[in-house]
Design an enzyme around this catalytic site. Structure first.
Site, PDB file in Angstrom:
ATOM      1  N   LYS A 264       0.859  -1.191   0.000  1.00  0.00           N
ATOM      2  CA  LYS A 264       0.000   0.000   0.000  1.00  0.00           C
ATOM      3  C   LYS A 264       0.889   1.233   0.000  1.00  0.00           C
ATOM      4  O   LYS A 264       1.704   1.427   0.893  1.00  0.00           O
ATOM      5  CB  LYS A 264      -0.904  -0.007   1.239  1.00  0.00           C
ATOM      6  N   ASP A 269      -2.457  10.236   3.609  1.00  0.00           N
ATOM      7  CA  ASP A 269      -3.852   9.833   3.794  1.00  0.00           C
ATOM      8  C   ASP A 269      -4.566  10.868   4.657  1.00  0.00           C
ATOM      9  O   ASP A 269      -4.491  10.835   5.882  1.00  0.00           O
ATOM     10  CB  ASP A 269      -3.922   8.444   4.449  1.00  0.00           C
ATOM     11  N   LYS A 276     -10.061  12.934   7.996  1.00  0.00           N
ATOM     12  CA  LYS A 276      -9.595  12.579   9.335  1.00  0.00           C
ATOM     13  C   LYS A 276      -9.526  13.823  10.206  1.00  0.00           C
ATOM     14  O   LYS A 276      -9.305  14.923   9.699  1.00  0.00           O
ATOM     15  CB  LYS A 276      -8.172  11.996   9.250  1.00  0.00           C
ATOM     16  N   ASP A 287       1.677   6.328   5.441  1.00  0.00           N
ATOM     17  CA  ASP A 287       0.701   5.397   4.870  1.00  0.00           C
ATOM     18  C   ASP A 287       1.199   4.710   3.593  1.00  0.00           C
ATOM     19  O   ASP A 287       0.463   3.974   2.942  1.00  0.00           O
ATOM     20  CB  ASP A 287      -0.627   6.129   4.624  1.00  0.00           C
ATOM     21  N   ASP A 346     -12.029   7.103   3.620  1.00  0.00           N
ATOM     22  CA  ASP A 346     -10.833   6.874   4.428  1.00  0.00           C
ATOM     23  C   ASP A 346     -10.447   5.385   4.445  1.00  0.00           C
ATOM     24  O   ASP A 346      -9.359   5.040   4.894  1.00  0.00           O
ATOM     25  CB  ASP A 346     -11.060   7.394   5.848  1.00  0.00           C
ATOM     26  N   GLU A 348      -9.314   3.664   2.077  1.00  0.00           N
ATOM     27  CA  GLU A 348      -8.796   3.757   0.708  1.00  0.00           C
ATOM     28  C   GLU A 348      -7.730   2.709   0.401  1.00  0.00           C
ATOM     29  O   GLU A 348      -7.532   2.346  -0.750  1.00  0.00           O
ATOM     30  CB  GLU A 348      -8.216   5.164   0.467  1.00  0.00           C
ATOM     31  N   ARG A 350      -7.547  -0.463   0.968  1.00  0.00           N
ATOM     32  CA  ARG A 350      -8.081  -1.702   0.376  1.00  0.00           C
ATOM     33  C   ARG A 350      -8.481  -1.494  -1.081  1.00  0.00           C
ATOM     34  O   ARG A 350      -8.489  -2.449  -1.861  1.00  0.00           O
ATOM     35  CB  ARG A 350      -9.253  -2.209   1.237  1.00  0.00           C
TER      36      ARG A 350
END
Ligand code: BES
Ligand code: MN
Ligand code: ZN
Length: 502
Positions: A264, A269, A276, A287, A346, A348, A350
């Protein structure tokens, strides 16, 4: 980059700023001790121990005591680290931790020497690796202000009587390669998100394998559009910095097994429109820690010449809110045609991983491993130092845990309970991108599982907590990016290649 050297123990040789000394414990009465196998002479050992007693040094494992030189040793600063075991019992990981705690405490010493107990290849390699891991400093943001962050040491010299042993030298060389790639992963994670967008992450990946037997391919936004990578595109569409999919391929002549690595790579993020809160964003440059780990591991595997084919995918995007960002309620189509209702922008990771996992599967690897800073739930469950591993194969899951144990990383097995799967049902699409909040790490794993052929052994490593150390340094782990999973991945590929060639 810090250079690692091996040299014979000679405390009179001057030129070092700091000597790191591993302190063991006596068998009989658990007092502080310095082992003969450090190579230091009897009188020097006695003088260091006397110095420690004088300042009331603590015997607690990991405790660090600085001494301003000891007569007979021509080095102005000694850093003594308590290993917390007898000479016989000290494990390579304990030695690695003590060496690293020493080089972290050495701050901005330029020339560091290290003595630790143990003369076997595994001990000396652990010393070199721990010292190098602890010597890491992030230097790219040093300015010209008065309070400059420390620089990494120029040289680390492991002083040992077995400095001429061929097996020792080879073990140290391999340990050094792995540590250097952990540095690379840390550098990527520590880079400010304004300096490392998906484009720069892809460039760094390609540059890192230059000159190695690794083929590179970077899909840009037009390629992704044409190839129908709907997950990566949807996450990236809110940012002016377009997404990338990096593919590395290492295919040695002698190859026993084909392993796909998937990471990933969210360079920042923000949560997207499901924004967030500010404090949760403070560390979200981390991230892309999964991508950093698989890229660094691939470089290490190629440099070590391991007999395994490795195809690596890093799914890189920036998750930002804007007028072009995806909305909660939007439906996207992933690379394999699955439609996903995005209820929370959020979640994201996956979405980008779905495309990358499908891509990786098309190469028909024997094994797929993905690594991701995927869920806050991982940290709730296991904290900041223990990562999670989920798998469709109990054997592979155990292999990951064993490889991690071997190299001194902590991975803990977690289940993929089938009954949670239905919480990912959507009334209008094939899948929703969020499910039950309870067991959020597991539902994320179940979401990813939808994109993997059930016949292919696959493991999912959630490193959300361990990828970034936002508290004090510990052992060989500094503040900031940790490079977690690099060492486990290299060991796992070694183990799987070994097993396949038997
Ligand atoms: N990148 C985060 C997970 C994360 C949190 C990593 C803290 C490192 C530290 C991920 O994209 C995320 O936001 N996950 C959400 C999922 C939720 C919306 C289902 C989470 O865990 O809150
Ligand atoms: Mn997120
Ligand atoms: Zn994320």
């Amino acid at each position: 980059m810090t250079e690692v050297r091996l040299a014979a123990v000679d405390p009179k040789s001057s030129g070092y700023d700091t000597l790191v000394v591993g302190v063991t414990t006596t068998k009989r009465d658990s007092k502080l001790d310095i082992a003969a196998s450090t190579g230091l002479g009897h009188s020097e050992r006695k003088r260091i121990l006397a110095g420690l007693t004088q300042v009331g040094a603590k015997a607690k494992p990991g405790s660090v005591t600085k001494l301003p030189g000891v007569s007979g040793i021509d080095i102005p600063q000694l850093i003594c680290v308590v290993i917390g075991a007898t000479e016989e019992e000290a494990t390579p990981e304990q030695i690695r931790q003590a060496a690293g705690a020493g080089t972290i405490a050495a701050e901005d010493s330029a020339k560091v020497a290290v003595v630790m107990p143990g003369k076997a290849p595994a001990d000396v390699a652990a010393t070199a690796q721990g010292a190098l891991l602890g010597a890491y400093r992030y230097e790219q943001c040093r300015g010209s202000g008065t309070k400059k962050p420390a620089k990494a040491a120029k040289t680390i010299t492991v002083l040992t009587d077995s400095n001429r042993d061929r097996h020792v030298r080879e073990a140290v060389r391999q340990a050094e390669i792995v540590a250097q790639e952990v540095w690379f992963a840390r550098d990527l994670v520590n880079a400010p998100p304004s300096a490392l967008h998906p484009i720069e992450l892809a460039e760094a990946a390609v540059a890192q394998v230059a000159g190695l037997a690794v083929e590179t391919l970077v899909l840009d936004e037009a390629d992704l559009e044409e190839g129908k990578y709907g997950g990566i595109l949807a996450v990236g569409q809110g940012s002016i910095n377009p997404p990338r999919l990096v593919r590395l391929e290492y295919r040695p002549e002698r190859s026993a097994v084909h392993i796909a690595l998937v990471g990933k790579g969210i360079t920042f993020d923000s949560g997207g429109l499901s924004l967030k809160p500010p404090t949760a964003m403070e560390t979200m440059k981390c991230d892309m820690g999964g991508a950093a780990a698989v890229l660094a591991a691939t470089a290490a595997i190629a440099r070590l010449g391991l007999p395994a084919t490795v195809t690596t995918y890093a799914a890189c995007a920036e998750n930002m809110p804007s007028g072009t960002a995806q909305r909660p309620g939007d439906v996207l189509t992933t690379l394999d045609g699955t439609t996903v209702e995005v209820l929370n922008t959020d979640a994201e990771g996956r979405l980008v991983l779905a495309d990358a996992l499908v891509s990786a599967g098309r190469d028909e690897p024997d094994v797929i491993i993905d690594v991701a800073t995927l869920t806050g739930a991982q940290m709730v469950a296991l904290g900041n130092r223990v990562s999670a591993v989920m798998s469709n194969s109990d054997d592979l899951r155990d292999d990951v845990v064993r490889a991690a144990d071997m190299v001194g990383e902590q991975f803990w097995p977690m289940p993929l309970p089938p009954e949670l799967r239905e919480s990912l049902d959507s009334p209008i699409a094939d899948l929703a991108n969020i499910g039950d909040r309870m067991g959020g790490m597991l539902t994320a794993g179940l979401f990813l599982q939808e994109f993997v052929d059930p016949e292919t052994p696959w493991a999912h490593l959630d490193i959300a907590g361990p990828s970034f150390n936002d508290s004090k340094p510990h052992d060989y782990t500094p503040k900031g990016g940790t490079g977690v999973a690099v060492r486990t991945l290299v060991q796992l590929v070694k183990d799987l290649a070994d097993a396949a060639s038997k």
